[in-house]
Write a protein that holds these residues in place. Sequence first.
Motif, PDB file in Angstrom:
ATOM      1  N   ILE A 137      45.802 -60.263  98.413  1.00  0.00           N
ATOM      2  CA  ILE A 137      45.464 -59.584  97.165  1.00  0.00           C
ATOM      3  C   ILE A 137      46.642 -58.773  96.645  1.00  0.00           C
ATOM      4  O   ILE A 137      46.952 -58.788  95.452  1.00  0.00           O
ATOM      5  CB  ILE A 137      44.213 -58.701  97.361  1.00  0.00           C
ATOM      6  CG1 ILE A 137      43.006 -59.577  97.693  1.00  0.00           C
ATOM      7  CG2 ILE A 137      43.939 -57.856  96.109  1.00  0.00           C
ATOM      8  CD1 ILE A 137      41.747 -58.805  98.048  1.00  0.00           C
ATOM      9  N   ASP A 138      47.333 -58.053  97.531  1.00  0.00           N
ATOM     10  CA  ASP A 138      48.471 -57.245  97.102  1.00  0.00           C
ATOM     11  C   ASP A 138      49.566 -58.113  96.497  1.00  0.00           C
ATOM     12  O   ASP A 138      50.176 -57.771  95.473  1.00  0.00           O
ATOM     13  CB  ASP A 138      49.038 -56.451  98.280  1.00  0.00           C
ATOM     14  CG  ASP A 138      48.119 -55.335  98.725  1.00  0.00           C
ATOM     15  OD1 ASP A 138      47.380 -54.800  97.876  1.00  0.00           O
ATOM     16  OD2 ASP A 138      48.129 -54.998  99.923  1.00  0.00           O
ATOM     17  N   GLU A 139      49.837 -59.239  97.121  1.00  0.00           N
ATOM     18  CA  GLU A 139      50.887 -60.122  96.636  1.00  0.00           C
ATOM     19  C   GLU A 139      50.504 -60.751  95.299  1.00  0.00           C
ATOM     20  O   GLU A 139      51.327 -60.869  94.382  1.00  0.00           O
ATOM     21  CB  GLU A 139      51.147 -61.228  97.666  1.00  0.00           C
ATOM     22  CG  GLU A 139      52.235 -62.207  97.254  1.00  0.00           C
ATOM     23  CD  GLU A 139      52.430 -63.308  98.275  1.00  0.00           C
ATOM     24  OE1 GLU A 139      52.628 -64.470  97.867  1.00  0.00           O
ATOM     25  OE2 GLU A 139      52.363 -63.008  99.487  1.00  0.00           O
ATOM     26  N   LYS A 140      49.249 -61.133  95.169  1.00  0.00           N
ATOM     27  CA  LYS A 140      48.794 -61.799  93.952  1.00  0.00           C
ATOM     28  C   LYS A 140      48.691 -60.830  92.775  1.00  0.00           C
ATOM     29  O   LYS A 140      49.084 -61.154  91.649  1.00  0.00           O
ATOM     30  CB  LYS A 140      47.420 -62.430  94.191  1.00  0.00           C
ATOM     31  CG  LYS A 140      47.417 -63.574  95.188  1.00  0.00           C
ATOM     32  CD  LYS A 140      47.738 -64.879  94.525  1.00  0.00           C
ATOM     33  CE  LYS A 140      47.514 -66.040  95.490  1.00  0.00           C
ATOM     34  NZ  LYS A 140      47.722 -67.347  94.822  1.00  0.00           N
ATOM     35  N   MET A 141      48.138 -59.651  93.018  1.00  0.00           N
ATOM     36  CA  MET A 141      47.799 -58.734  91.930  1.00  0.00           C
ATOM     37  C   MET A 141      48.809 -57.607  91.741  1.00  0.00           C
ATOM     38  O   MET A 141      48.744 -56.883  90.743  1.00  0.00           O
ATOM     39  CB  MET A 141      46.414 -58.116  92.171  1.00  0.00           C
ATOM     40  CG  MET A 141      45.326 -59.138  92.390  1.00  0.00           C
ATOM     41  SD  MET A 141      45.159 -60.274  90.988  1.00  0.00           S
ATOM     42  CE  MET A 141      43.992 -61.453  91.630  1.00  0.00           C
ATOM     43  N   TYR A 346      38.700 -68.309  90.525  1.00  0.00           N
ATOM     44  CA  TYR A 346      38.493 -67.470  89.348  1.00  0.00           C
ATOM     45  C   TYR A 346      39.683 -66.542  89.144  1.00  0.00           C
ATOM     46  O   TYR A 346      40.239 -66.457  88.049  1.00  0.00           O
ATOM     47  CB  TYR A 346      37.214 -66.664  89.539  1.00  0.00           C
ATOM     48  CG  TYR A 346      36.848 -65.734  88.406  1.00  0.00           C
ATOM     49  CD1 TYR A 346      35.909 -66.101  87.454  1.00  0.00           C
ATOM     50  CD2 TYR A 346      37.424 -64.464  88.294  1.00  0.00           C
ATOM     51  CE1 TYR A 346      35.562 -65.253  86.406  1.00  0.00           C
ATOM     52  CE2 TYR A 346      37.090 -63.611  87.255  1.00  0.00           C
ATOM     53  CZ  TYR A 346      36.159 -64.004  86.326  1.00  0.00           C
ATOM     54  OH  TYR A 346      35.826 -63.160  85.300  1.00  0.00           O
ATOM     55  N   ALA A 347      40.091 -65.854  90.210  1.00  0.00           N
ATOM     56  CA  ALA A 347      41.156 -64.858  90.109  1.00  0.00           C
ATOM     57  C   ALA A 347      42.504 -65.484  89.771  1.00  0.00           C
ATOM     58  O   ALA A 347      43.310 -64.887  89.052  1.00  0.00           O
ATOM     59  CB  ALA A 347      41.257 -64.076  91.417  1.00  0.00           C
ATOM     60  N   ASP A 348      42.765 -66.699  90.256  1.00  0.00           N
ATOM     61  CA  ASP A 348      44.071 -67.325  90.061  1.00  0.00           C
ATOM     62  C   ASP A 348      44.183 -68.118  88.768  1.00  0.00           C
ATOM     63  O   ASP A 348      45.135 -68.865  88.587  1.00  0.00           O
ATOM     64  CB  ASP A 348      44.400 -68.241  91.247  1.00  0.00           C
ATOM     65  CG  ASP A 348      45.105 -67.491  92.362  1.00  0.00           C
ATOM     66  OD1 ASP A 348      45.475 -66.324  92.145  1.00  0.00           O
ATOM     67  OD2 ASP A 348      45.304 -68.067  93.448  1.00  0.00           O
ATOM     68  N   GLY A 349      43.248 -67.928  87.865  1.00  0.00           N
ATOM     69  CA  GLY A 349      43.408 -68.553  86.550  1.00  0.00           C
ATOM     70  C   GLY A 349      42.172 -69.213  86.007  1.00  0.00           C
ATOM     71  O   GLY A 349      42.103 -69.515  84.810  1.00  0.00           O
ATOM     72  N   GLY A 350      41.169 -69.460  86.852  1.00  0.00           N
ATOM     73  CA  GLY A 350      39.941 -70.044  86.352  1.00  0.00           C
ATOM     74  C   GLY A 350      39.294 -69.179  85.291  1.00  0.00           C
ATOM     75  O   GLY A 350      38.559 -69.655  84.430  1.00  0.00           O
ATOM     76  N   MET A 351      39.610 -67.889  85.340  1.00  0.00           N
ATOM     77  CA  MET A 351      39.024 -66.928  84.403  1.00  0.00           C
ATOM     78  C   MET A 351      39.710 -66.914  83.044  1.00  0.00           C
ATOM     79  O   MET A 351      39.354 -66.114  82.181  1.00  0.00           O
ATOM     80  CB  MET A 351      39.097 -65.525  85.002  1.00  0.00           C
ATOM     81  CG  MET A 351      40.523 -65.031  85.225  1.00  0.00           C
ATOM     82  SD  MET A 351      40.620 -63.259  85.564  1.00  0.00           S
ATOM     83  CE  MET A 351      40.177 -62.593  83.972  1.00  0.00           C
TER      84      MET A 351
END
Length: 445
Positions: A137-141, A346-351
Amino acid sequence: MRRKRLFTSMVSLVLIMGLLAGCSGNGNNGSSGNAPKPGEPSPSTSTGEPVKLKMWGGVPPESGPQEVINAWNKEHPDIQVEYVRFVNDDEGNLKLDTAMMTGQNVDLFINYTISQAGKRMESGLAADLSQFTDYNIDEKMGQDAKSWQIDGKYYGIPTTKSPFFVALNKDALDAAGLKVPKDWTWDELREYAKKLKSGDGYSFIQHTEPFVDPIDSILSQEGYTKPDGSSNLDHSQVKNWLEMLNVMMKEDQTTPPLGEQLTSKMPVEQEFLSGKVPMLNIGAWLLRSSNNFTDFPRDFKIAFAPVPRLTGSADEYVTRGGLGDYISINAKSKNQAAAWEFLKWYADGGMAPMAAGGRLPASKDADQDAALKSLLGDKSSTYDLDSLMYVMFDSKTPTYVRSLAQEVMDIRAQEYEKYFLGTSSVDDTIAAMVTRHNEYLKQNK
């Protein structure tokens, strides 16, 4: 206020019941013990039927969520998701909490404040995501994600960038010879409001929820308590903020008096989009309405400015924003592994379709071009794109997420409302805030 206190009490009662119920689970995430381990198939997959998930959120389905769900369901016939909408207010959050407490189907749910997420974690309703090791999560966000940690852990993923800004009627600014600010103070906004005022109309408007953002931008950094542990709600800038807003209401008459705003249930977004009021303090969800020319027709271009600071230099300023839409997995769900697969997607772009409502994906791996296209649709010519890009993507101002306990926010609101309604002086208001906050601190040591 009476209604608000009633719902707050009901929510507390429901959560206490959940805390007791959660004690019967195993592990600190409140799991019932029936959930599969990460990576294992959900029990229902053994029947050959698709896993069915329900995701609860506060955004109307037609404003992005249903398009997201449809895309997932088309690509993943083995895991089918249904979106359930709840209104993000006291009553709606109580409905969500009650559904989880009573065992109704809730697999994923969106928290809109850290205090909501914290209470649900304490009640055993939010799964500890450290059990899943295939998503950083830290790396992604980025570093802003840490403001959503609870006791050093993630009980959800913050999925959106949540910029707050002042939306401006660019045509009105041009007519008054005013530039779109990139850095300004509340004193300067007050001067803009006076220059933009026309007749008996108002020139600046906001929901009551962000009233206290100016002081939280300071106290979130300097502390809501002093080094000796006593209340810091008598910080000098608290009085500055109270008097600034009060003079705009009563002397300048550039913003609605609180009494009028409460009794009329003033539709502030409609007031701005209709062209009646040229400045609106709001967040990115404005785009959901400003792109809707059917319900909110307008003939002016919208520009964007950062939320002003009370005092100090721009280098010291911290603004509300950061990340939002903290999505948790119900710790009592029997389909946690399937829910996790959906949440990562969802978090990686599905949204991306959620951007149409101003919800930009926070993940570094999301397609920002697709999100921006969704954000603007076919209305890009109706926005001042330079200022939009600045407040959405380019501003380097640090952000904070409001984490003050709901009880303290209620105390503040109850007291400052008396001041704005004219039943208490500014000094008596601050003294009452401090006294009640100190009592709260003593009771919650």
